[in-house]
Design an enzyme around this catalytic site. Structure first.
Site, PDB file in Angstrom:
ATOM      1  N   GLU A 174      49.383  51.454 117.273  1.00 28.65           N
ATOM      2  CA  GLU A 174      49.530  50.065 116.828  1.00 28.65           C
ATOM      3  C   GLU A 174      50.610  49.336 117.629  1.00 28.65           C
ATOM      4  OE1 GLU A 174      49.763  49.546 112.583  1.00 28.65           O
ATOM      5  OE2 GLU A 174      50.170  47.395 112.785  1.00 28.65           O
ATOM      6  N   LYS A 181      53.336  49.623 103.631  1.00 31.69           N
ATOM      7  CA  LYS A 181      52.562  50.017 104.823  1.00 31.69           C
ATOM      8  C   LYS A 181      53.417  49.797 106.069  1.00 31.69           C
ATOM      9  CE  LYS A 181      49.411  49.708 108.291  1.00 31.69           C
ATOM     10  NZ  LYS A 181      49.621  49.230 109.673  1.00 31.69           N
ATOM     11  N   ASP A 198      53.022  66.481 109.005  1.00 31.83           N
ATOM     12  CA  ASP A 198      51.835  66.111 108.236  1.00 31.83           C
ATOM     13  C   ASP A 198      52.051  64.721 107.631  1.00 31.83           C
ATOM     14  OD1 ASP A 198      49.822  65.813 106.364  1.00 31.83           O
ATOM     15  OD2 ASP A 198      49.925  67.884 105.659  1.00 31.83           O
ATOM     16  N   HIS A 217      53.090  40.125 117.688  1.00 30.67           N
ATOM     17  CA  HIS A 217      52.058  41.147 117.602  1.00 30.67           C
ATOM     18  C   HIS A 217      50.952  40.866 118.614  1.00 30.67           C
ATOM     19  CE1 HIS A 217      50.188  44.340 115.301  1.00 30.67           C
ATOM     20  NE2 HIS A 217      49.040  43.698 115.422  1.00 30.67           N
TER      21      HIS A 217
HETATM   22  P1  NAD Z   1      54.436  77.480 107.795  1.00 27.41           P
HETATM   23  O1  NAD Z   1      53.927  78.352 106.718  1.00 27.41           O
HETATM   24  O2  NAD Z   1      53.695  77.465 109.089  1.00 27.41           O
HETATM   25  O3  NAD Z   1      55.967  77.813 108.098  1.00 27.41           O
HETATM   26  C1  NAD Z   1      56.910  78.031 107.087  1.00 27.41           C
HETATM   27  C2  NAD Z   1      57.418  79.436 107.173  1.00 27.41           C
HETATM   28  O4  NAD Z   1      58.185  79.597 108.375  1.00 27.41           O
HETATM   29  C3  NAD Z   1      58.361  79.767 106.041  1.00 27.41           C
HETATM   30  O5  NAD Z   1      57.616  80.221 104.931  1.00 27.41           O
HETATM   31  C4  NAD Z   1      59.265  80.840 106.659  1.00 27.41           C
HETATM   32  O6  NAD Z   1      58.740  82.124 106.420  1.00 27.41           O
HETATM   33  C5  NAD Z   1      59.187  80.581 108.154  1.00 27.41           C
HETATM   34  N1  NAD Z   1      60.444  80.045 108.726  1.00 27.41           N
HETATM   35  C6  NAD Z   1      60.994  80.394 109.906  1.00 27.41           C
HETATM   36  N2  NAD Z   1      62.121  79.721 110.140  1.00 27.41           N
HETATM   37  C7  NAD Z   1      62.316  78.906 109.095  1.00 27.41           C
HETATM   38  C8  NAD Z   1      63.320  77.949 108.760  1.00 27.41           C
HETATM   39  N3  NAD Z   1      64.364  77.683 109.558  1.00 27.41           N
HETATM   40  N4  NAD Z   1      63.172  77.247 107.592  1.00 27.41           N
HETATM   41  C9  NAD Z   1      62.138  77.478 106.768  1.00 27.41           C
HETATM   42  N5  NAD Z   1      61.170  78.403 107.038  1.00 27.41           N
HETATM   43  C10 NAD Z   1      61.242  79.097 108.197  1.00 27.41           C
HETATM   44  O7  NAD Z   1      54.501  75.944 107.372  1.00 27.41           O
HETATM   45  P2  NAD Z   1      54.865  75.204 106.031  1.00 27.41           P
HETATM   46  O8  NAD Z   1      55.999  74.289 106.357  1.00 27.41           O
HETATM   47  O9  NAD Z   1      54.998  76.113 104.854  1.00 27.41           O
HETATM   48  O10 NAD Z   1      53.540  74.335 105.817  1.00 27.41           O
HETATM   49  C11 NAD Z   1      53.298  73.166 106.588  1.00 27.41           C
HETATM   50  C12 NAD Z   1      51.826  73.030 106.892  1.00 27.41           C
HETATM   51  O11 NAD Z   1      51.068  73.078 105.690  1.00 27.41           O
HETATM   52  C13 NAD Z   1      51.516  71.700 107.509  1.00 27.41           C
HETATM   53  O12 NAD Z   1      50.775  71.930 108.688  1.00 27.41           O
HETATM   54  C14 NAD Z   1      50.641  71.009 106.472  1.00 27.41           C
HETATM   55  O13 NAD Z   1      49.703  70.175 107.090  1.00 27.41           O
HETATM   56  C15 NAD Z   1      49.997  72.150 105.749  1.00 27.41           C
HETATM   57  N6  NAD Z   1      49.476  71.951 104.400  1.00 27.41           N
HETATM   58  C16 NAD Z   1      49.708  70.819 103.668  1.00 27.41           C
HETATM   59  C17 NAD Z   1      49.193  70.704 102.385  1.00 27.41           C
HETATM   60  C18 NAD Z   1      49.494  69.458 101.585  1.00 27.41           C
HETATM   61  O14 NAD Z   1      50.361  68.687 101.953  1.00 27.41           O
HETATM   62  N7  NAD Z   1      48.831  69.213 100.436  1.00 27.41           N
HETATM   63  C19 NAD Z   1      48.445  71.741 101.842  1.00 27.41           C
HETATM   64  C20 NAD Z   1      48.252  72.901 102.599  1.00 27.41           C
HETATM   65  C21 NAD Z   1      48.786  73.013 103.874  1.00 27.41           C
END
Ligand code: NAD
Length: 419
Positions: A82, A255, A271, A370
């Site tokens: 945008e 928005k 996300d 814009h």
């Molecule tokens: P992930 O599971 O890929 O990573 C998180 C993991 O990384 C932690 O559980 C931990 O074991 C590890 N880790 C390593 N270093 C870390 C640090 N410094 N801090 C914290 N953890 C660390 O990702 P996530 O963040 O659990 O999930 C994000 C993904 O989930 C996004 O891609 C999102 O799109 C997706 N998602 C979103 C939804 C929703 O929003 N409704 C639902 C399902 C999945």
């Protein structure tokens, strides 16, 4: 006619998939070549991140300048198609620089996982029973993610709510530098069999809540009247009052805020759907039926004070943030070495974006600035290439007519002259 039934599409290579889709849809060879060309560098990565990939959709990555967040200068990468979004942050940030920029604070990174208990016969007794098991619940959750616990995160609290006929179990989890969706979903799923056994009820859904209101971030900044003019302070306050009074306006106000926040989310591989869902749900909890995410007032010196508060579930590990080299480069540009810093900068961007949108609306209107940027898109759509794009865009802006038919006519004039 296209047949959308393409069994086994996912088993093909990316180029085979594209060829099949092209055959089914009658895609022109030039369009196939363009898709192949655009996927030269990131096609394999895209194939790993998503499904049935046939190409890569490039989004411009810009950098917003002039921003100070908590006393530190920061260059902010923003991915947005945008026009005006990046420019708005640059301008708004410049106007509050002399007053110190944006100051922020963030809650600890706590996410909520929900488990839906179906068929609970005695709510009070079940609540008491589960509260009595809080330590076991903590141990089950933490056992799912020893790495998170090692880093200082993990289970924090158990909360029990009634929603309609259901007993809803909330697990509050500190996810440190992750967005945390996968982390907390894993815990919720692991806990479900024990909850069923203890309660005698059935567990339905087990998933995070995107209303991440335990992970709020706040930002505030001051725009001196000497910088923006006392009339503009007045105009912005009237624009804000409109948003506070009318959900039709508040939707557009918010928005505008999300224009900036989503762009940083996309640039850093976060996300943005989760952030959007949380922001709008939070706005609906702030005032009936739906409120602005920011608040604006005049201080005793007559300067403009803006504040914003919203959930910011973002990470610098996990998801695409770690897997995508462009996201890693974007985080490096920002110098964001923690999810908290990223969240605070994103809130600052949302506030500054909001300021600039209201300044444009309260002043000359949004179309002039814009349209200047949009004119290039219109020129391209009309068939302009190379140096023609800028020339046709400038001619349309000078005429005050930014339309594809005008661009076509201008291109036609040029062709007439050159032949
Ligand atoms: P992930 O599971 O890929 O990573 C998180 C993991 O990384 C932690 O559980 C931990 O074991 C590890 N880790 C390593 N270093 C870390 C640090 N410094 N801090 C914290 N953890 C660390 O990702 P996530 O963040 O659990 O999930 C994000 C993904 O989930 C996004 O891609 C999102 O799109 C997706 N998602 C979103 C939804 C929703 O929003 N409704 C639902 C399902 C999945």
């Amino acid at each position: 006619m296209t047949n959308s039934r393409l069994p086994g599409l996912h088993n093909l290579t990316r180029t085979q998939r594209l060829a099949l889709v092209a055959r089914e849809t009658g895609l022109a060879p030039a369009q196939v070549a363009r898709l192949n060309e655009a996927a030269q560098i990131d096609g394999d990565l895209a194939d790993m991140l998503s499904e049935n990939v046939i190409g890569v959709m490039g989004v411009p990555l810009g950098v917003a300048t002039n921003l100070i967040v908590d006393g530190e200068d920061v260059l902010v990468p923003m991915a947005s198609e945008e026009s005006s979004v990046v420019a708005a942050v640059c301008n708004g940030a410049r106007a509050c620089r002399a007053a110190g920029g944006v100051t922020t604070e963030a809650d600890p990174p706590r996410m909520i996982a929900q488990l839906q208990l179906i068929g609970v016969e005695d709510m009070a007794a079940t609540k008491a029973l589960l509260q009595g098991r809080a330590e076991e619940i903590a141990a089950i959750c933490n056992a799912c993610d020893p790495m998170l616990v090692e880093l200082g995160g993990g289970f924090r609290a158990l909360e029990l709510r009634e929603a309609g006929e259901f007993l809803v179990v909330h697990l509050i989890v500190d996810v440190r530098d992750a967005m945390g969706a996968n982390a907390v979903n894993t815990m919720a799923e692991a806990l479900a069999p024990d909850l069923e056994r203890w309660s005698g009820a059935r567990v339905g859904l087990r998933i995070l809540s995107n209303l991440a209101d335990r992970r709020l971030v706040r930002a505030r900044a001051l725009w001196p009247a000497s910088e923006i003019g006392a009339d503009m302070v007045e105009g912005i306050l009237a624009a804000y009052a409109f948003a506070a009074a009318d959900p039709y306006r508040a939707a557009t106000h918010n928005k505008g805020i999300m224009n900036g926040i989503d762009a940083v989310a996309l640039a850093t591989g976060n996300d943005f759907r989760a952030i959007e869902a949380g922001a709008h749900a939070y706005a609906a909890t702030r005032g009936a039926p739906y409120a602005p995410l920011s608040r604006w007032r005049r201080d005793s010196a007559g300067d403009l004070l803006g504040e914003i508060e919203l959930p910011m579930p973002v990470g610098i590990v996990g998801g695409a943030t770690k897997a995508h080299p462009t996201a890693q480069a974007a985080l490096a540009i920002m110098g964001a070495t923690s999810a908290g810093r990223l969240a605070r900068v994103m809130a600052a961007v949302g506030l500054v974006q909001n300021f600039s949108a209201m300044r444009a609306l309260a002043g000359e209107g949004i179309q002039r600035g814009h349209m200047g940027l949009h004119a290039r898109n219109v020129a391209i759509a009309a068939g302009a290439t190379g140096a023609e794009i800028e020339r046709i865009a400038q001619q349309m802006v000078a005429r005050g007519e930014v339309r594809e038919d005008v661009a076509r006519a201008l291109l036609g004039d040029k062709q007439d002259v050159s032949t």
